[in-house]
Every structure is written in C-alpha cells, then in structure tokens.
Design a protein around this motif. Structure first.
Motif, short mmCIF file in Angstrom:
data_model
loop_
_atom_site.label_atom_id
_atom_site.label_comp_id
_atom_site.label_asym_id
_atom_site.label_seq_id
_atom_site.Cartn_x
_atom_site.Cartn_y
_atom_site.Cartn_z
N GLY A 114 47.90 47.02 36.12
CA GLY A 114 48.02 45.74 36.83
C GLY A 114 48.39 44.61 35.88
O GLY A 114 49.23 43.76 36.20
N ALA A 115 47.74 44.59 34.72
CA ALA A 115 48.00 43.50 33.77
C ALA A 115 49.47 43.51 33.33
O ALA A 115 50.11 42.46 33.22
CB ALA A 115 47.09 43.66 32.55
N PHE A 142 41.62 36.55 38.81
CA PHE A 142 41.68 37.50 37.71
C PHE A 142 43.01 38.24 37.78
O PHE A 142 43.39 38.74 38.84
CB PHE A 142 40.52 38.50 37.80
CG PHE A 142 40.53 39.53 36.69
CD1 PHE A 142 40.03 39.22 35.43
CD2 PHE A 142 41.06 40.79 36.91
CE1 PHE A 142 40.06 40.17 34.41
CE2 PHE A 142 41.08 41.75 35.90
CZ PHE A 142 40.58 41.43 34.64
N HIS A 143 43.70 38.32 36.63
CA HIS A 143 45.00 38.98 36.63
C HIS A 143 45.13 40.06 35.57
O HIS A 143 46.21 40.65 35.45
CB HIS A 143 46.11 37.95 36.47
CG HIS A 143 46.17 36.94 37.60
ND1 HIS A 143 46.57 37.27 38.87
CD2 HIS A 143 45.83 35.63 37.64
CE1 HIS A 143 46.50 36.20 39.66
NE2 HIS A 143 46.05 35.19 38.94
N GLU A 217 46.31 35.43 44.07
CA GLU A 217 45.83 36.62 44.79
C GLU A 217 45.62 36.17 46.24
O GLU A 217 44.79 35.29 46.49
CB GLU A 217 44.48 37.07 44.23
CG GLU A 217 44.47 37.60 42.83
CD GLU A 217 43.03 37.81 42.33
OE1 GLU A 217 42.45 38.85 42.62
OE2 GLU A 217 42.49 36.90 41.69
N GLU A 222 38.29 40.21 41.73
CA GLU A 222 37.16 40.09 40.78
C GLU A 222 36.40 38.78 40.97
O GLU A 222 35.20 38.70 40.75
CB GLU A 222 37.67 40.13 39.32
CG GLU A 222 38.54 41.30 38.95
CD GLU A 222 37.83 42.61 39.12
OE1 GLU A 222 38.37 43.47 39.84
OE2 GLU A 222 36.74 42.77 38.55
N ASP A 253 49.68 38.46 43.54
CA ASP A 253 49.06 39.55 42.78
C ASP A 253 48.26 40.39 43.77
O ASP A 253 47.18 39.99 44.23
CB ASP A 253 48.17 38.98 41.67
CG ASP A 253 47.56 40.10 40.82
OD1 ASP A 253 47.65 41.28 41.22
OD2 ASP A 253 46.98 39.78 39.77
N GLN A 256 44.76 44.46 43.52
CA GLN A 256 43.53 44.96 44.16
C GLN A 256 43.64 45.01 45.68
O GLN A 256 43.08 45.88 46.33
CB GLN A 256 42.33 44.08 43.75
CG GLN A 256 41.00 44.68 44.11
CD GLN A 256 39.84 44.29 43.19
OE1 GLN A 256 38.70 44.53 43.52
NE2 GLN A 256 40.10 43.72 42.05
N LYS A 282 46.47 49.73 40.57
CA LYS A 282 45.26 50.36 41.08
C LYS A 282 45.50 51.56 42.01
O LYS A 282 45.69 52.67 41.55
CB LYS A 282 44.39 49.30 41.76
CG LYS A 282 43.69 48.39 40.74
CD LYS A 282 42.54 47.66 41.36
CE LYS A 282 41.88 46.66 40.43
NZ LYS A 282 40.95 47.26 39.48
C1 PLP Z 1 44.17 41.13 41.16
C2 PLP Z 1 44.22 41.89 39.88
N1 PLP Z 1 45.27 41.75 39.06
C3 PLP Z 1 45.38 42.43 37.91
C4 PLP Z 1 44.38 43.29 37.50
C5 PLP Z 1 44.51 44.04 36.21
O1 PLP Z 1 44.77 45.37 36.48
P1 PLP Z 1 44.60 46.48 35.31
O2 PLP Z 1 43.15 46.57 35.00
O3 PLP Z 1 45.18 47.71 35.90
O4 PLP Z 1 45.39 45.99 34.15
C6 PLP Z 1 43.25 43.46 38.31
C7 PLP Z 1 42.18 44.37 37.90
O5 PLP Z 1 41.08 44.35 38.37
C8 PLP Z 1 43.17 42.75 39.53
O6 PLP Z 1 42.12 42.89 40.34
#
Ligand code: PLP
Length: 427
Positions: A114-115, A142-143, A217, A222, A253, A256, A282
């Motif tokens: 995700g990041a 959270f990203h 989001e 998170e 985003d 999740q 995810k």
């Molecule tokens: C909305 C959102 N973006 C990005 C991420 C980051 O994903 P990853 O842990 O696969 O890098 C998360 C992880 O919880 C998330 O909930």
C-alpha cells in the motif's frame, strides 16, 4: 499487553526478540503457523477466530484452497520476470482491475504494498501537475511507512518521530469526522462547515494553483474507521468539485477500504464519486504481497517509460492469486453478502450496545468507538482469552475494528459478535 503461555512458545519468542527488529510491533504474543478460513492455529495447536484478516488482507479467509491452487500452479510455471519481459498474468489482471474500477479509470501500475502504491500516486501527481510542489492530506489518516507515505500520514506522531526531514510540501487539513467534528458542529444541522478549513487554507496560505494532489481515505482506516460524511452532505463530492476547478489530482487511498471490504469494489462507490487515482493493496491477492495505483490511461501516459519501476511489482504468483481472488469475490456474489451482512451486524451492535459504543462503517469495515482506550484494551484482552483476535484503531486507540473475511459464514460471525457484545456489556 496480551500474552500466552507455553515452553516452545517461550523459546520461539526469545529467538524472535534476539533476531527480529523490535521496530515491528506485534499485537498478540502467540506464534501462529497455520491458517484456514477465518481461523488461525498456533504452534501449540490453539485455534483462534481471526477477526482482523491480517489487518484487512485475507478477504477470502486464510489459505483459500482455490487461491492456493492458482498460486501453486503459477509457482511451477513462472515465479519471477520483473520488467525484463511482459507476462500474461499482470496483463490479464490489469484488464480485470479496469473492469472493477469506478468510472473511467482503466490503467494500473503494480507494486508490492500500500505504501508503495501511495508513493507511486504522488509521483504520478508530479507528472500531471509539474511545478506544483504542494499536496493536501488529512489529519488522522494513515498512508503507510515509506518516507513518502509517512510524510502524508498523521494518525500517530509516533510514526514520524526522528524521520524528519520527510517529503516537503505536505499540508494537513482536518478529516471531516462527524463523530468528532473538527469545527464543533452538530452533523444533523451542520452546513459542512468543515469544508471551510480547506478553502480558508486556499485563501490564506496555500494557493490551490500550487497543489498537485489531494489524498484522502474515503473511510479512514488506521485512524479510527471513520467514514467521510455521506448523509446531508457528501464531502467527497465537494472535494471532487474543488479538484476539478483547480486541476488538482484527487487520490483516494483505498488500500484498506477497497476490494469488496465495504460491500462495493471500492468505498468511493458508496459516495458516487470517481477520483483521478485509486490506491489498492491489502486484500487484492488474499495475502500475497501486491499493491497498485490505478488512473486513466491519459494521465498514466504522462509518466514516460522507466520514470517509475519495481523489481517485484506485479509478480506472476501474486497476479495469479489476485486474479483468482477477484474472480471468487465476483462468482460468489460477495459484495452483496458483505453489504447486507455488515448492515445487519451494525444494527445488531447498535441495538445491543447503544449506550456503550458508537457503531459506524460500511459492509465488513466496522468500527466500535468506546469512551476510552482502557476499555478497548480490556475488551480486546478478554476476546483474546475467548480465542478471538480483534484490533484497535484510532488516533486515541478508542476504536475496535471489525474486519473479518468477506466470506465468513453468518453463524460464525454473529456467534462471535454475541460473545463480544457480552464481553463489552460486562466491561
Ligand atoms: C489506507 C492505507 N493506506 C496505506 C497503507 C499502507 O499499506 P502497506 O502496509 O501495505 O504498505 C495502509 C496500511 O494499513 C492503509 O490502511
């Protein structure tokens, strides 16, 4: 802190402490070695109901046999090719994703998490809007954990300590949280005054012409399982209008909230708003590592060949697992099931726990907000003793999140819910 007993366990945990980085926090100090459907099994053979889905990942439960078979078949065919050649798996998958994406989004870049998907979407915004150094992100969101996605995140300052300087040009505005209104209005009578926080920033210190992207989001994960407003006002729709007016790239985003978690392929479909970019990760490959960002071909084409890349992104095995996961969600009509079952479950929680918690969410992305963090810890601890795994969420950790597999059987789900309700009533 939740702990478990056992000699073998002690040895394993001691080695874990010795050889693994302590930066990676683990919620439950048990060691799981097998997963099957909604259940996890420890090295000591203890069975737990996993209501976390490995943080919203195993949409079809652990080791879904058809996903396992698809991955195994691919393992014996071709494991890795990177960008050395094309391969059919990610071509087929990108076509499938175009099919489920909202609106006219039709073009995808594959990565591993995700990041990385978020970082890639920011790189794209630099190509779409060159010379615009600023980005708007939402406080409480959270990203991810790369330096780029950490810079965009603000669900806990702990995630940022010592990492400055991060990516420059990030400007935070409060998330439109109707459960804790940032401008102290009553959501039943407000006029979406929280939108003024953004437009005032435009007037005072951040010219919209300097912004390349706004990332949000649609449902904060998170940061506490908070859906953006969609009752009298639709915040995302207003955001869409602003982005159109100033040619700002709108990024949702959905790492999740996507891939069926809310009873639609993507949460933004509940709001009837199509962004310019969606980030995905995810749940897409039911546990194999995969991330992606998707947009319109016209926009993606602004990134010239080799301007972005990934050695493992879109690898054949993850693609095979993702293809099968999406096929099963569609074949088994899980979107309808998730929406209907989640709505029933939220009603059940609400009617049983009216005074104890605030219930919110869509589909099987459900948050129960308590009055304090200690209650959340206690409930999670008691559920753990009853062999159920649950996670907290929220900037103040006052929320329990309920993210079971999308295909969890209704009787298992409601039995677990009733046990949790009893625990909460006694706490
Ligand atoms: C909305 C959102 N973006 C990005 C991420 C980051 O994903 P990853 O842990 O696969 O890098 C998360 C992880 O919880 C998330 O909930």
């Amino acid at each position: 802190m939740v702990t478990s007993q056992g000699s073998n366990l002690k040895e394993l945990l001691a080695k874990d402490e010795q050889f693994l980085s302590s930066a990676l926090y683990r919620v439950f100090h048990i060691v799981t070695e097998k997963g099957e459907g909604p259940y996890l099994y420890t090295t000591e053979g203890v069975k737990y109901l996993d209501l976390t889905s490995g943080i919203g990942v195993t949409q079809l439960g652990h080791c879904h046999p058809e996903v396992v078979k698809a991955a195994q078949e691919q393992l014996s065919q071709l494991i890795h090719i990177s960008c050395v050649t094309h391969h059919p798996g990610n071509i087929k998958l990108a076509e499938k994703i175009a099919d489920i994406l909202p609106g006219d989004l039709d073009n995808t870049f594959f990565c591993n998490s995700g990041a990385e998907a978020v970082d890639g979407s920011i790189k794209l915004s630099r190509y779409v809007n060159p010379g615009r150094p600023n980005i708007v992100a939402f406080r409480g969101s959270f990203h991810g954990r790369t330096l780029g996605s950490t810079a965009l995140s603000s669900s806990k300052s702990l995630h940022r300590i010592n990492y400055d300087p991060l990516l420059a040009g990030i400007n935070f505005v409060d998330f439109p949280n109707c459960w804790k209104c940032p401008v102290f209005k009553d959501p039943s009578s407000c006029e979406l005054e929280c939108m003024d926080l953004l437009t005032r920033m435009f007037k005072l210190n951040l010219p919209p012409e300097s912004i390349s992207a706004i990332i949000i989001e649609p449902i904060v994960g998170e940061g506490g399982y908070v859906p953006s407003p969609n009752h009298r006002f639709n915040y995302l729709k207003e955001l869409r209008k602003i982005c159109d007016e100033y040619n700002i790239l709108l990024i949702f985003d959905e790492v999740q909230s996507g891939i069926g978690r809310t009873g639609k392929w993507f949460a933004c479909e509940h709001y009837g708003v199509v962004p310019d970019v969606i980030t995905i990760a995810k749940g897409i490959a039911n546990g194999l590592p995969m991330g992606a960002f998707s947009t319109r071909k016209k926009l993606m084409s602004l990134m010239p060949p080799a301007s972005h890349g990934s050695t493992f992104g879109g690898n054949p095995v993850s693609c095979a697992a993702a293809q099968k996961t999406l096929e099963i969600i569609q074949r088994d009509r899980l979107l309808d099931y998730v929406f209907k079952t989640g709505s029933e479950l939220m009603k059940h929680f609400q009617s049983e726990l009216e005074k104890k918690v605030k219930v919110r969410g869509y589909g099987l992305m459900i948050g129960l907000e308590f009055t304090d963090k200690e209650k959340v810890e206690k409930v999670i601890d008691l559920c753990f003793k009853e062999k159920m795994l649950l996670l907290s969420a929220g900037t103040e950790q006052k929320v329990i999140r309920f993210i079971p597999p999308l295909n969890i059987e209704k009787n298992i789900l409601f039995d677990a819910a009733d046990k949790i309700i009893n625990i909460i009533k006694k706490t």
